[in-house]
Design an enzyme around this catalytic site. Structure first.
Site, PDB file in Angstrom:
ATOM      1  N   LYS A  72       0.804  -1.234   0.000  1.00 27.03           N
ATOM      2  CA  LYS A  72       0.000   0.000   0.000  1.00 27.03           C
ATOM      3  C   LYS A  72       0.835   1.282   0.000  1.00 27.03           C
ATOM      4  CE  LYS A  72      -4.342  -1.548   2.051  1.00 27.03           C
ATOM      5  NZ  LYS A  72      -5.363  -1.226   3.056  1.00 27.03           N
ATOM      6  N   ASP A 108     -10.122   3.483   1.894  1.00 27.79           N
ATOM      7  CA  ASP A 108     -10.244   2.906   3.242  1.00 27.79           C
ATOM      8  C   ASP A 108     -10.913   3.882   4.217  1.00 27.79           C
ATOM      9  OD1 ASP A 108      -9.134   0.404   2.751  1.00 27.79           O
ATOM     10  OD2 ASP A 108      -7.087   1.079   3.158  1.00 27.79           O
ATOM     11  N   ALA A 134      -1.356   2.148  15.852  1.00 31.24           N
ATOM     12  CA  ALA A 134      -0.638   3.235  15.187  1.00 31.24           C
ATOM     13  C   ALA A 134      -0.058   2.776  13.851  1.00 31.24           C
ATOM     14  CB  ALA A 134       0.468   3.768  16.100  1.00 31.24           C
ATOM     15  N   GLY A 252     -15.221  -5.231  11.371  1.00 34.82           N
ATOM     16  CA  GLY A 252     -14.589  -4.621  10.201  1.00 34.82           C
ATOM     17  C   GLY A 252     -15.222  -4.969   8.862  1.00 34.82           C
TER      18      GLY A 252
HETATM   19  P1  ATR Z   1      -1.469  -2.118  10.127  1.00 36.56           P
HETATM   20  O1  ATR Z   1      -1.812  -3.506   9.650  1.00 36.56           O
HETATM   21  O2  ATR Z   1      -2.665  -1.314  10.490  1.00 36.56           O
HETATM   22  O3  ATR Z   1      -0.530  -1.367   9.228  1.00 36.56           O
HETATM   23  P2  ATR Z   1       0.777  -2.643  11.929  1.00 36.56           P
HETATM   24  O4  ATR Z   1       1.721  -1.652  11.339  1.00 36.56           O
HETATM   25  O5  ATR Z   1       1.030  -4.095  11.748  1.00 36.56           O
HETATM   26  O6  ATR Z   1      -0.741  -2.324  11.517  1.00 36.56           O
HETATM   27  O7  ATR Z   1       0.625  -2.301  13.476  1.00 36.56           O
HETATM   28  C1  ATR Z   1      -0.036  -3.148  14.338  1.00 36.56           C
HETATM   29  C2  ATR Z   1      -0.578  -2.352  15.509  1.00 36.56           C
HETATM   30  O8  ATR Z   1      -1.024  -3.298  16.486  1.00 36.56           O
HETATM   31  C3  ATR Z   1       0.471  -1.492  16.189  1.00 36.56           C
HETATM   32  O9  ATR Z   1      -0.150  -0.329  16.660  1.00 36.56           O
HETATM   33  C4  ATR Z   1       0.931  -2.386  17.359  1.00 36.56           C
HETATM   34  O10 ATR Z   1       1.425  -1.659  18.460  1.00 36.56           O
HETATM   35  P3  ATR Z   1       2.986  -1.166  18.519  1.00 36.56           P
HETATM   36  O11 ATR Z   1       3.088   0.020  17.599  1.00 36.56           O
HETATM   37  O12 ATR Z   1       3.212  -0.793  19.931  1.00 36.56           O
HETATM   38  O13 ATR Z   1       3.807  -2.343  18.050  1.00 36.56           O
HETATM   39  C5  ATR Z   1      -0.375  -3.043  17.718  1.00 36.56           C
HETATM   40  N1  ATR Z   1      -0.187  -4.291  18.437  1.00 36.56           N
HETATM   41  C6  ATR Z   1       0.203  -5.485  17.944  1.00 36.56           C
HETATM   42  N2  ATR Z   1       0.261  -6.405  18.922  1.00 36.56           N
HETATM   43  C7  ATR Z   1      -0.113  -5.784  20.077  1.00 36.56           C
HETATM   44  C8  ATR Z   1      -0.281  -6.214  21.439  1.00 36.56           C
HETATM   45  N3  ATR Z   1      -0.051  -7.476  21.816  1.00 36.56           N
HETATM   46  N4  ATR Z   1      -0.706  -5.287  22.329  1.00 36.56           N
HETATM   47  C9  ATR Z   1      -0.936  -4.019  21.954  1.00 36.56           C
HETATM   48  N5  ATR Z   1      -0.809  -3.559  20.690  1.00 36.56           N
HETATM   49  C10 ATR Z   1      -0.406  -4.432  19.761  1.00 36.56           C
END
Ligand code: ATR
Length: 283
Positions: A72, A108, A134, A252
């Site tokens: 993306k 999205d 995030a 979702g």
């Molecule tokens: P996306 O698929 O939206 O691009 P990503 O970049 O894979 O997402 O990010 C996953 C999100 O899930 C992140 O915000 C991550 O938190 P961190 O930035 O602190 O890593 C969050 N996440 C994944 N596992 C987690 C957990 N066990 N507890 C809390 N947050 C979690």
């Protein structure tokens, strides 16, 4: 499905694409509207993305394409231009062929807002919202809430630093919205955000039944609407607790369907058969 010399082609580019529901959803949309088009998964390894985009350019019967993980953001510099949404999100989920050029778009955020409206009766204007996470999805959700006139958006993320980066990017683009970040930890409570009306989970936590709780779910109260971007399982632990506490909830699936419906409309210029698309992906 009839394929002949007039058939237009659409694709989802991803790596992997085995779990994508988009082919089933768009096939149903073409069938319901009688559009002579086919939609196929296209498995593109990250180091072959530029070649794949050149392939799209050579396809004169291209209807359009979707882009999913991990392409993306990587596809942005390979295209000829971006719509304002794609530029704001720094990511593309839809490619529009326009006058021999490939334009990157992003449905999205608008799909998320359409799902909030359809599934929760929720309008973003004036709202205080919490976004858990995030990553790319959090950024799209937070940007679209701010763009739609939310009063306050709080990014609550395990890594406070990552949360702040997204908050700063949203605040820079939409200064009328108050955007801040807080640290997510198991004892975090919704009362840490006064006047919260909407909570959106964009993290992957909840995909597996063994996953930990993200925060103190018992702090949810009935006036808070809760959206979990996970749709499989259809009801995560977060949504179960929220529902039991009287919250309006949604998963979702609505965002998936509405982002697809908007892509369909931008490719074809015709209203999307949203109902048929939703039925095609019902789990
Ligand atoms: P996306 O698929 O939206 O691009 P990503 O970049 O894979 O997402 O990010 C996953 C999100 O899930 C992140 O915000 C991550 O938190 P961190 O930035 O602190 O890593 C969050 N996440 C994944 N596992 C987690 C957990 N066990 N507890 C809390 N947050 C979690």
């Amino acid at each position: 499905m009839k394929i002949d010399g007039h058939t237009k082609l659409a694709f989802v580019l991803g790596y992997p694409v085995t779990h994508s529901l988009s082919p089933a959803m768009h096939r149903a949309a073409f069938a319901a509207t009688g559009i002579n088009a086919a939609y196929l998964p296209w498995v593109v390894a990250p180091d072959r993305l530029a070649e794949a985009v050149r392939g799209l350019r050579a396809m004169e019967n291209l209807l359009g394409a979707n882009v999913t993980v991990p392409h993306k953001e990587a596809i942005v510099p390979l295209l000829d231009g971006l719509t304002p949404e794609a530029e704001a999100f720094g990511a593309v989920n839809t490619v529009l062929p326009r006058d021999g050029k490939l334009i990157g778009d992003n449905t999205d955020g608008a799909g998320f807002l359409a799902a909030l409206r359809a599934d929760l009766g929720c309008e973003a204007g004036g709202l205080t919202a919490v976004v858990l996470g995030a990553g790319g999805a959090a950024r799209a959700v937070a940007m679209s809430l701010a763009r739609a006139g939310a009063r306050r958006v709080v990014l609550v993320n395990r890594s406070l630093e990552r949360g702040r980066l997204v908050a700063d990017a949203v605040a820079a683009r939409y200064p009328a919205c108050e955007v801040t970040a807080q640290a997510l930890q198991p004892r975090w409570q919704v009362s840490e955000v006064p006047e919260i009306r909407l909570l959106v989970n964009t993290t992957s936590v909840g995909l597996h039944s063994s996953d930990p709780l993200l925060f103190a779910y018992s702090s949810l109260s009935a006036q808070i609407m809760v959206c979990d971007l996970i749709y499989n399982p259809p009801e995560t632990a977060l949504l179960q607790v929220a529902r039991s506490r009287g919250c309006r909830t949604t998963n979702g699936m609505g965002m998936l369907v509405h982002q697809g419906a908007l892509a369909f409309e931008r490719w074809t210029g015709k209203p999307a058969p949203v109902h048929a698309m939703r039925e095609a992906v019902a789990i």
